[in-house]
Motif scaffolding. Structure first.
Motif, short mmCIF file in Angstrom:
data_model
loop_
_atom_site.label_atom_id
_atom_site.label_comp_id
_atom_site.label_asym_id
_atom_site.label_seq_id
_atom_site.Cartn_x
_atom_site.Cartn_y
_atom_site.Cartn_z
N THR A 79 0.81 -1.22 0.00
CA THR A 79 0.00 0.00 0.00
C THR A 79 0.84 1.27 0.00
O THR A 79 0.49 2.23 -0.68
N GLU A 80 1.94 1.31 0.72
CA GLU A 80 2.77 2.51 0.76
C GLU A 80 3.39 2.78 -0.60
O GLU A 80 3.40 3.93 -1.08
N GLN A 81 3.88 1.74 -1.26
CA GLN A 81 4.45 1.90 -2.60
C GLN A 81 3.35 2.29 -3.59
O GLN A 81 3.58 3.11 -4.48
N ARG A 82 2.19 1.69 -3.44
CA ARG A 82 1.07 2.00 -4.31
C ARG A 82 0.69 3.48 -4.16
O ARG A 82 0.46 4.17 -5.15
N ALA A 83 0.62 3.96 -2.93
CA ALA A 83 0.28 5.36 -2.68
C ALA A 83 1.31 6.29 -3.32
O ALA A 83 0.95 7.30 -3.93
N ALA A 84 2.58 5.95 -3.21
CA ALA A 84 3.64 6.77 -3.80
C ALA A 84 3.53 6.77 -5.32
O ALA A 84 3.67 7.82 -5.97
N ARG A 85 3.26 5.61 -5.90
CA ARG A 85 3.13 5.49 -7.36
C ARG A 85 1.94 6.31 -7.86
O ARG A 85 2.03 7.02 -8.86
N VAL A 86 0.84 6.23 -7.16
CA VAL A 86 -0.36 6.98 -7.55
C VAL A 86 -0.10 8.48 -7.45
O VAL A 86 -0.53 9.25 -8.31
N ALA A 87 0.61 8.91 -6.44
CA ALA A 87 0.93 10.34 -6.29
C ALA A 87 1.78 10.82 -7.46
O ALA A 87 1.57 11.92 -7.99
N VAL A 88 2.74 10.01 -7.88
CA VAL A 88 3.59 10.36 -9.03
C VAL A 88 2.74 10.44 -10.30
O VAL A 88 2.87 11.38 -11.10
N LEU A 89 1.87 9.47 -10.50
CA LEU A 89 1.01 9.47 -11.68
C LEU A 89 0.05 10.66 -11.68
O LEU A 89 -0.22 11.25 -12.73
N ALA A 90 -0.44 11.03 -10.51
CA ALA A 90 -1.32 12.20 -10.41
C ALA A 90 -0.56 13.48 -10.77
O ALA A 90 -1.10 14.36 -11.45
N GLU A 91 0.69 13.56 -10.37
CA GLU A 91 1.51 14.72 -10.72
C GLU A 91 1.75 14.76 -12.23
O GLU A 91 1.71 15.83 -12.84
N GLU A 92 1.99 13.61 -12.83
CA GLU A 92 2.16 13.54 -14.28
C GLU A 92 0.88 14.00 -14.99
O GLU A 92 0.94 14.69 -16.01
N PHE A 93 -0.28 13.62 -14.45
CA PHE A 93 -1.55 14.05 -15.02
C PHE A 93 -1.65 15.57 -14.99
O PHE A 93 -2.03 16.20 -15.98
N GLU A 94 -1.30 16.14 -13.85
CA GLU A 94 -1.33 17.61 -13.71
C GLU A 94 -0.44 18.27 -14.76
O GLU A 94 -0.83 19.27 -15.37
N GLN A 95 0.76 17.73 -14.94
CA GLN A 95 1.69 18.30 -15.91
C GLN A 95 1.15 18.20 -17.33
O GLN A 95 1.27 19.14 -18.11
N ARG A 96 0.55 17.07 -17.65
CA ARG A 96 -0.02 16.91 -19.00
C ARG A 96 -1.21 17.84 -19.21
O ARG A 96 -1.40 18.37 -20.30
#
Length: 176
Positions: free
Chosen positions: A26-43
């Motif tokens: 879960t901790e790794q999953r949360a970190a991965r999702v946060a990174v993907l959300a930031e990528e979404f914001e950038q796009r």
């Protein structure tokens, strides 16, 4: 812009898949999702997309883009943050790990908004291509017209007098 907006669809689903991937702690999953959300914001804020959006407020493409931004910031991003917090807390509280993820409930509707924007951008691009075809056709016709006029002028002002000059030189050579 069409490709960039299309990548928003993919990124939305990547976020959902990362959230739902139970094989990752879960901790790794949360970190991965946060990174993907930031990528979404950038796009979403990317100049490749934002610069292609018309500036006048009544435009359908602008309205679709603003609707996606508002939905992301007002609904999807807060749900995603709550889901990330829930994942980070899941290591401490097992009942939290079983709670449904609210982002996943709404991702299909959100992607529907993105699909509408992609369709509007495609329509805009097709309109611009149609205008380009018209401009190219007009330019081709004008070019052919200029070439024909030039050929007529060259024939009348250069070739005919040159022919007369050669004929005169030929008569002079024969002793006339």
């Amino acid at each position: 812009a069409v490709n960039q907006s299309g990548s928003l669809r993919m990124q939305s689903y990547r976020i959902g898949m990362a959230l739902a991937d139970g094989s990752v702690p879960t901790e790794q999953r949360a970190a991965r999702v946060a990174v993907l959300a930031e990528e979404f914001e950038q796009r979403l804020a990317s100049p490749r997309l934002a610069d292609a959006i018309p500036t006048h407020a009544g435009d359908a493409v602008r309205a679709g883009y603003e609707r996606i931004r508002a939905d992301w910031r007002g609904r999807m991003q807060p749900r995603l943050r709550a889901d990330i917090a829930r994942l980070r807390d899941a290591g401490r509280d097992v009942s939290e790990a079983q709670a449904p993820l609210s982002y996943l409930e709404d991702v299909d509707g959100f992607v529907g908004l993105i699909d509408a924007l992609v369709g509007e951008l495609e329509t805009l691009a097709e309109g611009r291509l149609a205008m380009l075809r018209v401009v190219q056709t007009i330019a081709l016709i004008l070019t052919i017209f200029v070439v024909l006029i030039t050929m007529i002028l060259v024939r009348g002002r250069v070739i005919q007098p040159l022919g007369e000059l050669l004929e005169c030189a030929d008569r002079s050579r024969r002793g006339d």
